[in-house]
Write a protein that holds these residues in place. Structure first.
Motif, PDB file in Angstrom:
ATOM      1  N   TYR A  16      36.737  51.887  63.968  1.00  0.00           N
ATOM      2  CA  TYR A  16      37.588  50.720  63.830  1.00  0.00           C
ATOM      3  C   TYR A  16      36.828  49.600  63.135  1.00  0.00           C
ATOM      4  O   TYR A  16      37.336  48.952  62.223  1.00  0.00           O
ATOM      5  N   ARG A  17      35.579  49.341  63.536  1.00  0.00           N
ATOM      6  CA  ARG A  17      34.759  48.303  62.892  1.00  0.00           C
ATOM      7  C   ARG A  17      34.491  48.638  61.433  1.00  0.00           C
ATOM      8  O   ARG A  17      34.540  47.774  60.567  1.00  0.00           O
ATOM      9  N   ALA A  18      34.219  49.920  61.179  1.00  0.00           N
ATOM     10  CA  ALA A  18      33.945  50.346  59.810  1.00  0.00           C
ATOM     11  C   ALA A  18      35.189  50.144  58.948  1.00  0.00           C
ATOM     12  O   ALA A  18      35.098  49.682  57.788  1.00  0.00           O
ATOM     13  N   ASN A  19      36.369  50.463  59.464  1.00  0.00           N
ATOM     14  CA  ASN A  19      37.617  50.254  58.735  1.00  0.00           C
ATOM     15  C   ASN A  19      37.854  48.756  58.477  1.00  0.00           C
ATOM     16  O   ASN A  19      38.261  48.359  57.377  1.00  0.00           O
ATOM     17  N   ALA A  20      37.587  47.955  59.508  1.00  0.00           N
ATOM     18  CA  ALA A  20      37.770  46.504  59.356  1.00  0.00           C
ATOM     19  C   ALA A  20      36.788  45.983  58.302  1.00  0.00           C
ATOM     20  O   ALA A  20      37.134  45.137  57.446  1.00  0.00           O
ATOM     21  N   GLU A  21      35.562  46.477  58.331  1.00  0.00           N
ATOM     22  CA  GLU A  21      34.552  46.062  57.358  1.00  0.00           C
ATOM     23  C   GLU A  21      34.953  46.489  55.946  1.00  0.00           C
ATOM     24  O   GLU A  21      34.804  45.739  54.984  1.00  0.00           O
ATOM     25  N   MET A  22      35.493  47.694  55.839  1.00  0.00           N
ATOM     26  CA  MET A  22      35.956  48.184  54.532  1.00  0.00           C
ATOM     27  C   MET A  22      37.109  47.336  54.007  1.00  0.00           C
ATOM     28  O   MET A  22      37.186  47.027  52.830  1.00  0.00           O
ATOM     29  N   THR A  23      37.998  46.948  54.915  1.00  0.00           N
ATOM     30  CA  THR A  23      39.116  46.091  54.520  1.00  0.00           C
ATOM     31  C   THR A  23      38.582  44.751  54.007  1.00  0.00           C
ATOM     32  O   THR A  23      39.037  44.243  52.972  1.00  0.00           O
ATOM     33  N   LEU A  24      37.617  44.184  54.725  1.00  0.00           N
ATOM     34  CA  LEU A  24      37.003  42.937  54.272  1.00  0.00           C
ATOM     35  C   LEU A  24      36.319  43.120  52.913  1.00  0.00           C
ATOM     36  O   LEU A  24      36.446  42.274  52.022  1.00  0.00           O
TER      37      LEU A  24
END
Length: 131
Positions: A16-24
């Motif tokens: 989830y954090r990695a996805n959020a980071e990728m989105t950012l």
């Protein structure tokens, strides 16, 4: 199984954090692409303005050269006019001299003409006395 669930929960939170980071990161890339595109547009506009200025400068240089040639031609024509006027004045003087020569015979002498006039006056005086 509990270990697997816990491990799965950790992995899900990391994902989830990695996805959020990728989105950012994707948002940052979009922003940077937008800034880059705007900068590219401004750069191209600047190049276009520069090109137009160079064309205007070249036109002004051509016009300046033309005006300089016209000024040189005008000065040359003025000098020719001055020379022609001087020649005309010389010709007028020659004409005046020639007119004077044609009005006065070449063989006449000023003293002779005065003697002739005196002789005519005395002739007229004698004719008047005779009458």
């Amino acid at each position: 199984m509990d270990k697997v669930k816990v491990h799965r929960g950790i992995m899900e939170s990391k994902l989830y954090r990695a996805n959020a980071e990728m989105t950012l990161l994707r948002d940052k890339v979009k922003i940077q692409e937008s800034v880059l595109l705007k900068s590219s547009i401004k750069h191209n506009e600047g190049l276009e303005v520069n090109r137009r200025v160079k064309i205007d400068v070249a036109d002004l240089i051509r016009e300046k050269d033309l005006r300089e040639r016209e000024a040189y031609d005008a000065e040359s024509l003025k000098l020719k006019l001055d020379r022609t006027e001087w020649q005309l004045e010389q010709e007028r003087k020659r004409n005046d001299v020639m007119d004077q020569r044609t009005k006065k015979p070449l063989n006449s002498h000023p003293l002779r003409s005065q003697e002739h006039v005196k002789a005519e006056i005395t002739d007229l005086n004698t004719q008047l006395k005779v009458k």
